[in-house]
Design a protein around this motif. Structure first.
Motif, mmCIF file in Angstrom:
data_model
loop_
_atom_site.group_PDB
_atom_site.id
_atom_site.type_symbol
_atom_site.label_atom_id
_atom_site.label_comp_id
_atom_site.label_asym_id
_atom_site.label_seq_id
_atom_site.Cartn_x
_atom_site.Cartn_y
_atom_site.Cartn_z
ATOM 1 N N ILE A 157 0.839 -1.203 0.000
ATOM 2 C CA ILE A 157 0.000 0.000 0.000
ATOM 3 C C ILE A 157 0.870 1.247 0.000
ATOM 4 C CG2 ILE A 157 -1.645 1.318 1.401
ATOM 5 C CD1 ILE A 157 -2.863 -1.401 2.218
ATOM 6 N N ARG A 158 1.963 1.213 0.747
ATOM 7 C CA ARG A 158 2.885 2.343 0.720
ATOM 8 C C ARG A 158 3.474 2.518 -0.677
ATOM 9 N NH1 ARG A 158 7.845 2.180 4.836
ATOM 10 N NH2 ARG A 158 8.624 0.688 3.272
ATOM 11 N N GLN A 169 3.134 5.805 -3.226
ATOM 12 C CA GLN A 169 4.285 6.424 -3.883
ATOM 13 C C GLN A 169 4.077 6.509 -5.394
ATOM 14 O OE1 GLN A 169 7.527 3.948 -2.598
ATOM 15 N NE2 GLN A 169 7.778 4.998 -0.628
ATOM 16 N N LEU A 170 3.577 5.441 -5.984
ATOM 17 C CA LEU A 170 3.311 5.441 -7.420
ATOM 18 C C LEU A 170 2.257 6.485 -7.778
ATOM 19 C CD1 LEU A 170 3.210 1.619 -8.312
ATOM 20 C CD2 LEU A 170 5.074 3.251 -8.716
ATOM 21 N N ALA A 177 2.463 13.899 -9.919
ATOM 22 C CA ALA A 177 3.498 14.923 -10.077
ATOM 23 C C ALA A 177 3.992 15.011 -11.521
ATOM 24 C CB ALA A 177 4.667 14.630 -9.143
ATOM 25 N N ASN A 178 4.068 13.857 -12.182
ATOM 26 C CA ASN A 178 4.543 13.824 -13.560
ATOM 27 C C ASN A 178 3.420 13.984 -14.577
ATOM 28 O OD1 ASN A 178 7.145 13.344 -12.586
ATOM 29 N ND2 ASN A 178 6.882 11.123 -12.654
ATOM 30 N N GLN A 179 2.179 14.150 -14.034
ATOM 31 C CA GLN A 179 0.999 14.280 -14.887
ATOM 32 C C GLN A 179 0.888 13.112 -15.877
ATOM 33 O OE1 GLN A 179 1.228 18.212 -16.661
ATOM 34 N NE2 GLN A 179 0.499 19.198 -14.786
ATOM 35 N N MET A 222 -7.682 9.018 -2.833
ATOM 36 C CA MET A 222 -7.156 9.689 -4.015
ATOM 37 C C MET A 222 -7.803 11.056 -4.202
ATOM 38 S SD MET A 222 -7.012 6.408 -6.620
ATOM 39 C CE MET A 222 -6.578 7.378 -8.052
ATOM 40 N N ARG A 223 -9.080 11.159 -3.889
ATOM 41 C CA ARG A 223 -9.774 12.435 -3.995
ATOM 42 C C ARG A 223 -9.203 13.441 -2.996
ATOM 43 N NH1 ARG A 223 -14.474 10.666 -3.252
ATOM 44 N NH2 ARG A 223 -14.588 11.102 -1.021
ATOM 45 N N ASP A 224 -8.967 12.986 -1.775
ATOM 46 C CA ASP A 224 -8.414 13.880 -0.735
ATOM 47 C C ASP A 224 -7.011 14.321 -1.103
ATOM 48 O OD1 ASP A 224 -10.763 13.558 0.602
ATOM 49 O OD2 ASP A 224 -9.990 12.099 2.050
ATOM 50 N N ASN A 225 -6.198 13.409 -1.631
ATOM 51 C CA ASN A 225 -4.820 13.750 -1.956
ATOM 52 C C ASN A 225 -4.710 14.593 -3.222
ATOM 53 O OD1 ASN A 225 -2.477 12.171 -0.279
ATOM 54 N ND2 ASN A 225 -4.446 11.134 -0.145
#
Length: 372
Positions: free
Chosen positions: A316-317, A321-322, A328-330, A366-369
């Motif tokens: 999960i970690r 990270q992925l 970040a890399n869009q 994912m929505r929160d992040n």
């Protein structure tokens, strides 16, 4: 009761369908080597054999009852019915219990006990045949009730033990858990027992045949989609988990120390990303570390977790990270793709593990992040 259905062509066809399905299922499990349901899964051979015997008993017992649809003498019908009840108690019920027990692959449980504990039911059936009485003595129903309660309690305890064993030894639980199967098969078995004791009339007859069809189809699917775990369970069949001599590799004193195991896990599991390997077992991880599963299990227990939780935490970690790198890399991605790259074959399994660890669904996280 049988006079009401002997002229019912639809019921006779349904009855014959049960016999045909049970025989086909039995022959399939006995004589086919491949897996028609899931080609990538190797089911337990022992379970296949016992399930085949169960299906054969279901078919043969049904064949025994068929003359009642054509006999005119009530005495003959009664004799066939009573002997059929005896055959059910000798074969069908103990075989059903044994099939359930064999699904639990943490250890080999003695299967002869199923025939012993059902012996009083057999004795009750013999008494009915000798006395010519359809109604067993009251003690028969009392024992049947106690037997059902005892089996239920034992199965629940065995299931809990099996689940702990799975979490202590496997990172991936797909095609290994049996809770749902036990629930479905347990309910259908209880319905069958209730029917056998108090059932009457054509409605019950139809219901019984539909239950048999459900059992044949569901059990055949379950047998073929359950992974064979004998490679690990056969290493140790006793209840003592504290004997490292049962492991194929005996660790040196250095590798049994918690601080050393922590460092070795970092080097050989985390740094190498070994945790991404599908179906990684604790035995495989222990070999990579040069220790054995006893010391590794002890280490995880001292940390307040089990092997399954440890590997899932790393995966999960890795997923998080992925996700952050992709954002970040869009780079376009899907959660399913990232989960697969994180070591999960099944997205549903990943979703359950993620929610247990993070306290929210993958979508919500994912929505929160994404807002950050």
């Amino acid at each position: 009761m049988y006079n009401q259905v002997r002229e019912d062509i639809l019921y006779i066809m349904l009855y014959a369908t049960v016999i045909a399905l049970a025989m086909v299922a039995s022959c399939y499990l006995l004589f086919r080597d491949g897996n028609a349901f899931a080609s990538d899964i190797t089911p337990p051979k022992r379970l296949r054999r016992w399930a085949a015997a169960f299906f054969a008993s279901l078919a043969l017992n049904h064949l025994w009852y068929m003359p009642m649809f054509y006999l005119d003498s009530s005495r003959d019908i009664k004799t066939v019915d009573l002997v059929g009840g005896l055959l059910d108690s000798i074969t069908f019920l103990p075989l059903a219990i044994n099939v359930l027990l064999i699904m639990l692959q943490d250890r080999r449980r003695p299967l002869w006990t199923a025939f012993i504990i059902t012996a009083p039911l057999t004795a009750g059936s013999v008494w009915c045949i000798v006395s010519g009485n359809y109604t067993p003595p009251p003690v028969f129903y009392g024992f049947a009730l106690l037997l059902g309660m005892g089996i239920t309690i034992y199965i629940i305890r065995a299931l809990r033990q099996y689940e702990r064993w799975l979490h202590d030894n496997y990172a991936d639980l797909e095609h290994k858990e049996v809770w749902q199967s036990f629930t479905v098969l347990g309910i259908t078995l209880m319905v069958f027992v209730v029917y056998a004791l108090v059932g009457n009339g054509p409605v019950y007859q139809y219901a019984m045949q539909m239950i048999c069809i459900i059992v044949v189809g569901y059990l055949l699917w379950r047998v073929e989609t359950l992974s064979d775990l004998s490679d690990l369970s056969d290493q140790k069949t006793s209840g003592s988990e504290a004997d490292p001599l049962f492991d194929s590799e005996v660790a040196s004193p250095d590798t049994s120390k918690p601080q050393n195991l922590n460092m070795m896990l970092q080097q050989h599991c985390i740094d190498t990303q070994l945790y991404l390997q599908h179906d990684l077992t604790i035995v495989q991880l222990a070999k990579a570390l040069g220790t054995n599963r006893f010391y590794l299990s002890q280490y995880f227990s001292s940390q307040g977790i089990n092997y399954n939780a440890y590997i899932n935490n790393l995966r999960i970690r890795h997923f998080m990270q992925l996700y952050r790198q992709a954002v970040a890399n869009q780079r376009p991605f899907t959660a399913q793709q990232l989960a697969h790259e994180s070591g999960y074959r099944s997205y549903s399994t990943f979703g359950i593990a993620f929610k247990q660890r993070m306290g929210q669904t993958v979508t919500a996280w994912m929505r929160d992040n994404a807002k950050q």
